[in-house]
Structures are given as structure tokens and as C-alpha cells.
Design a protein around this motif. Structure first.
Motif, short mmCIF file in Angstrom:
data_model
loop_
_atom_site.label_atom_id
_atom_site.label_comp_id
_atom_site.label_asym_id
_atom_site.label_seq_id
_atom_site.Cartn_x
_atom_site.Cartn_y
_atom_site.Cartn_z
N ARG A 8 2.36 -12.14 15.43
CA ARG A 8 1.45 -12.41 14.39
C ARG A 8 0.49 -13.64 14.80
NH1 ARG A 8 5.42 -13.46 10.60
NH2 ARG A 8 5.28 -11.36 9.85
N ALA A 55 -4.30 -3.55 8.54
CA ALA A 55 -2.96 -4.12 8.50
C ALA A 55 -2.12 -3.01 9.46
CB ALA A 55 -2.33 -4.29 7.25
N GLN A 84 6.76 -8.74 14.76
CA GLN A 84 5.60 -9.05 13.94
C GLN A 84 5.65 -10.49 14.10
OE1 GLN A 84 3.55 -7.19 10.87
NE2 GLN A 84 5.42 -5.75 10.68
N ASP A 140 10.19 -6.09 12.00
CA ASP A 140 9.19 -6.97 11.02
C ASP A 140 9.67 -8.40 11.22
OD1 ASP A 140 8.19 -4.67 9.70
OD2 ASP A 140 9.59 -4.89 7.98
N ARG A 189 -2.78 -3.23 13.31
CA ARG A 189 -2.28 -4.52 13.67
C ARG A 189 -0.96 -4.37 13.93
NH1 ARG A 189 -4.28 -7.71 10.24
NH2 ARG A 189 -2.27 -8.55 9.25
N ARG A 190 -0.19 -3.63 12.81
CA ARG A 190 1.43 -3.56 12.88
C ARG A 190 1.76 -2.72 14.03
NH1 ARG A 190 5.62 -0.70 11.49
NH2 ARG A 190 7.32 -1.59 10.52
N ARG A 225 13.71 -6.69 -0.54
CA ARG A 225 12.29 -7.14 -0.80
C ARG A 225 12.17 -7.38 -2.17
NH1 ARG A 225 9.40 -6.31 3.76
NH2 ARG A 225 9.80 -4.80 5.22
N THR A 241 0.53 -7.02 6.20
CA THR A 241 1.47 -5.84 6.29
C THR A 241 2.53 -6.46 5.33
OG1 THR A 241 2.50 -7.20 8.10
CG2 THR A 241 0.91 -5.53 8.66
N GLU A 242 3.49 -5.43 5.06
CA GLU A 242 4.52 -5.98 4.12
C GLU A 242 5.24 -7.22 4.69
OE1 GLU A 242 6.24 -4.91 1.22
OE2 GLU A 242 4.49 -3.97 0.82
N ALA A 243 5.15 -7.19 6.23
CA ALA A 243 6.12 -8.35 6.77
C ALA A 243 5.38 -9.73 6.66
CB ALA A 243 6.47 -7.75 8.27
N ASP A 244 3.99 -9.28 6.80
CA ASP A 244 3.37 -10.68 6.69
C ASP A 244 3.42 -11.24 5.12
OD1 ASP A 244 2.19 -10.32 9.07
OD2 ASP A 244 0.44 -9.18 8.64
N ARG A 245 3.44 -10.53 4.35
CA ARG A 245 3.54 -10.94 2.79
C ARG A 245 4.94 -11.53 2.74
NH1 ARG A 245 1.03 -9.41 -1.86
NH2 ARG A 245 -0.37 -8.24 -0.62
N ASP A 246 5.80 -10.89 3.25
CA ASP A 246 7.34 -11.48 3.18
C ASP A 246 7.34 -12.93 3.86
OD1 ASP A 246 8.41 -9.31 1.95
OD2 ASP A 246 9.28 -8.56 3.68
#
Lengths: 236, 368
Positions: B211, B222, B207, B203, B225-226, B107, A118-123
Motif C-alpha cells: 500500500r 483500484a 495489500q 487483504d 492496484r490490487r 465487513r 479497494t475494499e481492503a483499503d477502505r477497511d
């Protein structure tokens, strides 16, 4: 010629033998108690050294299954210099370890995609790499990070997906990233299986109404089931 | 012999005099040329056009405020606040007066985003890191609930919990039911209804908490899971308020209530709110800067260098270089700077600040 060989051997083995001689001399003259100096192992042969080198190289990428005793878990995070951990949070799991024993030993790690990020995983991965860089500034750690960065960037290319990451450590370090287009043509086997599934589906659909004699849909609406109360059940 | 050397000396003098003359003429011409070019150069727009994502809007407003007061500007910069994907799309839509000049976001631009920009002609982008933002969980001063792990937060507030290998509805009422070490008080959270604060909570905390769960890790997709990680319970234990009302709501709420706030809000509470130790780390400037505290995010500024140049006597806008330099100056991003004081943004380490200033001065183009 023989003299040259003996001289070369002496130069090579000199540093191994020398400490044993020099260690004894000061021990006799000084009387200050302390931690005794250790002699090199008796069996410190060339093979032992190669073995240690091998183990050390393996250790660089922490490929052993057991977690280092000094590592600590905090919030699920392993606080050691663990390449596998970095690959794991980047969505790749160790699939195979290839090792070759021979004159030129070979060692490689194969990683496969375990999950999408996910975007958060990438961050999170980027933050972990940043933390890793601050805590482990050495060259080996930098190589580890650059591999993970590379994999992360490659996985971001929309039209391609990474299927496999092969990392060779020995004899020469090499990283191979296997990328396939998202809309790649299917293999013969896969397309046969898919066609078979399609045929099966169409057969079922054509058979269903004839067998039951009604045009029942393949799904049944929720309100089709009316709960039966206790008195009704008794009557039935 | 002397007869032959005299004319040679004279001719050498002549040559050197000519060189001096030529040099001064060239200098004069270049200065004159520059002046005429400057006089002829005009811009398509008078004021800067800045985009900000929701999470960085307060930081961007602060930057614009400071920049406007410290510089003589023909027009005040225009600010548009958009969700990150839309903002990025607008920023990368092309080059020229009809497109924005600067984008402030939390980001980092991904390779795909850079590719998207390049494909639309936005090839010269300067990336600067301004500082580190954070999300803090806080409770009332004196509340026994003062330490949590992100996993406990997820297990307490998620709509579903993992039992064995299955997802079942979350029925936990008390913090103690989540973990025996936690107090015997009711689970309650005050958070923002939407926007960046809510997104960061989802996030960076939820998460992060789910995780590493083995069952969650088995989910490949993804998006699915999110959803399992960030969907919160709907039984009234989550109270939604505006960001500025959250501190007051925490103070009024019963024991066991936690809220999502910023570090500056905790400081502004004058000790009535205390930050919760999350994953064994108390949020402070030091732990945030060292990246020991996990729920943090970088704030980036992207500037189009192409807009700060004149092509054929026409430039897009003036002030991009100045704004970039101002945004990373010590008076803005230093430990006692404007952003630290007014927005709670934590400064980067000194070496990194110097690096960012250098990049702003040279307008280094983003390559990776």
C-alpha cells in the motif's frame, strides 16, 4: 472614557505582566536550585500572539510539509496526529493551500482524489480511524476523523464521485465536498477533444488499407513473427 | 359549613374509589388483551435463518451451537455460508419469511449496502460488534525467521517487484535477498487455497505491504492496484493446503517456511509453532484488542428487527432478540468466553462489550 480605556487595557495586559513580577519574588527568598522559571518573551505583542494562534491553527491539521520530528514510521504508518495522513490513506492528496493575509485571515486546504480505494483499503482506513480515536480522543481529532469519515461515506455513493474536498480552517471552519455524477455531461472543451480523437481514429482507419494496399489488421498476431535462427540469418 | 363539606368528602372518596376500579379494570383488560394477542400471534417460520460469510462461518457455527444448547428452540437455526456480496444481497432482498434474519460478517456494512437494504424495505437493522479476528503468520519453533514486515512479505511473495519505477518478475530465492537482516533460508509460504483465510492474507498482509510503495500509490485504478499487490509468484514457493492442514505442513517444511494460521491454531500447537512478529508487533490478545497488531478484522452481526415483530398477528420468527443478546453476552464474547476459547476471537475492550450489550437489549437500529 479615557479611564475606562486604561482600565480595559490593564485588564487585558494584566495577565501578561503579572507573571514576570511574581516570578522574581520567590526566586529571592528560596535557595533550592531547580529549573529557572522563564519570563515571557520581551516581544510578546498582540501580533506575536496572533501569529502563534495562526501557527497553532495550522498545526492542528498538520499542513506543514516537514514531518514532525517526534513522528515515527512503522510499516509506512505515521504515528502522529496527522490529518493529511488520514486523508492520504483515504485516497485524497493535498493539492492546494489557500491562505489569505488580512484583517480576517483565511486558511483553507484543497484535496483532490489521488486513487480509488479497494475494499481492503477502505477497511484499513476505518481501522486507522479507530486507532486514531483511541489515541487522540480530543475534539480537534474528532473533527478530523469526522471529515475523513464523511469523505469516505460520500465516495461510496455509486452514482457520484468526489472531485474535490475543500476544508476552510479560518475564519470559520467549513468543509466543502464537490461531488459530480459519474455520467456527468462533458464540458465543451472535453467533448471537442473527444470528437477530434474520434475523427483522427476514423481517418487513420480509412487511410491504412489504401496506403498499404492490403487489409492489414491494426494488431499483428504474435505468431506472425518467426524467430530467425543464426544459420538462417547468415544465409540471409 | 359541616353540612356542605360532608358530601364533598364523600364524593372525593367515590371519585378515588372509581379511579382505583377503573385502573384495575384497565390493567385486567390489558393483560387479557395481551394474552389473546399472544395466543393469536403466529410466526411464518419456526427457526432462525442465519447467513455467514466464509470468514465468519466458524464463529457463527459456534454461536448457533451455544444458542441451541442454552435455549429451548422449536427448531434449530438454519445456517447458510455465502461469499459476503451474495450474503448481503440475500439479507437485503426484503422482509418476510422467505428472507434471512441474521447476517454475520467480517465487513462493516457500507453506506451503499445500507442504501441497498433500505431500497428493498429492510429499514430496521441492528448492528452488533462481536469481537476481533486476526490472521497470524507462524513459523516452526526455533526457525531464525521470527520477525518480518508486511512489506517484506509482499516483496518476497509477490509475483512482481518494483525496480525503479517498473514492475519486474520476482526472482528472490532467499529471505536475505529481500532484506539483509533476514536469514539465509529459502522463501516458502504455506497458505489456504482459497476461502476467507486466503482472502485475509491478501487483504491484510499483502495489500498492507504494498500500500505504501510509491510506485503502487501512483496507480489510480483500484482493481489494477490490487492485482499488483495480491498476485503471488507461481514458481512453487507458495504451497496451498486446507486451513486445518497448514500447521502440520509448516512443521514438516524446511527452515524459512511461514504459514497463515489463526491465533487459536498457534495456541493449539503446544509451542511447536511460534507467531512471527509482524511490523514489530507480536500477535497477542492484548496487541490485537489494542489494534496495535495490524492484520485484524471486526466481526459484525446484523439482525433484522422487522422480523422480530408481529404485524397483524403474524410475525416472521421468534428468537432474534435472544440470539443477538446471546451473541454479545459475557459468556460468549468475554475474555474467557466461548468464542475466545473455541475460535480465537479476541474480546473487545470491556466498555465496548457493555455498549454492544446495551444495543442488543434495546435493539438499536443502525442509522449511519
Amino acid at each position: 472614557m479615557r479611564f475606562v480605556l486604561i482600565l480595559a487595557t490593564a485588564i487585558l495586559l494584566g495577565p501578561i505582566a503579572a507573571p514576570a513580577q511574581t516570578n522574581n519574588a520567590p526566586a529571592q527568598s528560596r535557595t533550592i536550585p531547580g529549573i529557572p522559571l522563564q519570563d515571557p518573551d520581551a516581544g510578546d505583542s498582540l501580533l506575536d500572539r496572533l501569529d502563534r494562534l495562526w501557527e497553532g491553527t495550522k498545526g492542528l491539521f498538520s499542513m506543514t510539509a516537514t514531518i514532525n520530528a517526534t513522528s515515527q514510521m512503522r510499516g509506512g504508518r505515521q504515528e502522529d496526529n496527522d490529518f493529511r495522513w488520514l486523508m492520504n490513506i483515504a485516497g485524497y492528496k493535498l493539492k492546494e493551500i489557500e491562505s489569505t493575509v488580512g484583517l480576517i485571515p483565511g486558511l483553507g486546504l484543497n484535496f483532490a482524489v489521488a486513487r480509488e480505494l479497494t475494499e481492503a483499503d477502505r477497511d484499513y482506513v476505518e481501522r486507522e480511524l479507530e486507532r486514531h480515536a483511541r489515541r487522540n480522543p480530543g475534539p480537534i481529532s474528532a473533527i478530523q476523523r469526522s471529515i475523513v469519515y464523511g469523505v469516505l461515506e460520500a465516495s461510496d455513493l455509486g452514482k457520484y464521485g468526489i472531485e474535490k474536498v475543500e476544508i476552510d480552517l479560518l475564519p470559520l471552519p467549513k468543509v466543502k465536498i464537490l461531488m459530480t455524477p459519474v455520467d456527468a455531461p462533458l464540458s465543451l472543451e472535453t467533448s471537442r477533444v473527444l470528437r477530434a480523437i474520434e475523427r483522427l481514429n476514423s481517418n487513420i482507419n480509412s487511410l491504412m488499407p489504401r496506403q498499404r494496399g492490403t487489409q492489414l489488421p491494426l494488431w499483428i498476431p504474435e505468431d506472425a513473427f518467426v524467430p530467425v535462427s543464426a544459420p538462417d540469418a547468415r544465409r540471409l | 359549613m359541616p353540612e356542605t363539606t360532608a358530601p364533598l368528602v364523600i364524593s372525593q372518596r367515590l371519585i378515588s374509589q372509581c379511579k382505583v376500579l377503573a385502573f384495575s379494570a384497565a390493567m385486567a383488560l390489558s393483560v387479557f388483551g395481551a394474552q389473546t394477542t399472544q395466543a393469536q400471534t403466529r410466526t411464518e417460520r419456526e427457526g432462525l435463518w442465519i447467513l455467514a460469510s466464509g470468514s465468519t462461518s466458524h464463529v457463527t457455527r459456534e454461536l448457533i451451537e451455544g444458542f441451541s444448547t442454552s435455549h429451548q428452540l422449536p427448531a434449530r437455526p438454519r445456517l447458510d455460508v455465502l461469499p459476503t456480496p451474495q450474503a448481503l444481497e440475500a439479507f437485503c432482498s426484503g422482509v418476510g419469511g422467505a428472507t434471512p434474519d441474521i447476517f454475520v460478517t467480517s465487513r462493516r456494512a457500507t453506506p451503499a449496502a445500507k442504501e441497498y437494504c433500505r431500497a428493498r424495505g429492510v429499514t430496521e437493522v441492528v448492528e452488533l460488534q462481536i469481537g476481533i479476528g486476526s490472521l497470524v503468520l507462524a513459523a516452526k519453533n526455533g526457525d531464525p525467521l521470527n520477525t518480518l514486515s508486511s512489506e517484506e512479505v509482499w516483496r518476497a511473495l509477490g509475483a512482481e517487484v518494483v525496480r525503479g519505477e517498473e514492475f519486474v518478475p520476482n526472482r528472490a530465492r532467499l529471505w536475505r535477498e529481500v532484506s539483509p537482516a533476514l536469514p539465509n533460508s529459502e522463501i516458502r509460504l504455506v497458505t489456504a487455497a482459497g476461502g476467507s483465510s486466503r482472502a485475509y492474507f491478501e487483504d491484510l498482509v499483502l495489500q498492507s505491504g504494498c500500500r505504501h510503495n510509491p510506485t503502487i500509490r501512483l496507480i489510480f485504478e483500484a482493481g489494477y492496484r490490487r492485482s499488483k499487490c495480491v498476485t503471488m509468484r507461481q514458481d512453487g514457493r507458495i504451497v496451498e493446503r486446507r486451513v486445518e492442514d497448514i500447521p502440520g505442513e509448516i512443521l514438516r517444511a524446511p527452515a524459512g517456511t511461514i504459514g497463515t494460521v489463526t491465533l487459536s491454531q498457534v495456541r493449539a500447537s503446544g509451542g511447536t509453532l511460534v507467531p512471527i512478529k509482524l511490523d514489530e508487533v507480536v500477535p497477542t490478545n492484548a496487541t490485537i484488542a489494542s489494534l496495535d497488531y495490524l492484520p485484524t478484522f471486526n466481526i459484525f452481526l446484523y439482525a433484522k428487527r422487522q422480523h422480530s415483530r408481529a404485524v397483524g398477528g403474524v410475525g416472521v420468527v421468534r428468537g432474534i432478540r435472544e440470539f443477538s443478546a446471546f451473541a454479545v453476552s459475557e459468556q460468549v464474547v468475554g475474555p474467557e468466553g466461548r468464542l475466545a476459547t473455541n475460535t480465537g476471537v479476541v474480546s473487545l475492550p470491556p466498555d465496548d462489550r457493555v455498549k454492544q450489550r446495551r444495543a442488543a437489549a434495546s435493539q438499536t437500529i443502525l442509522t449511519r
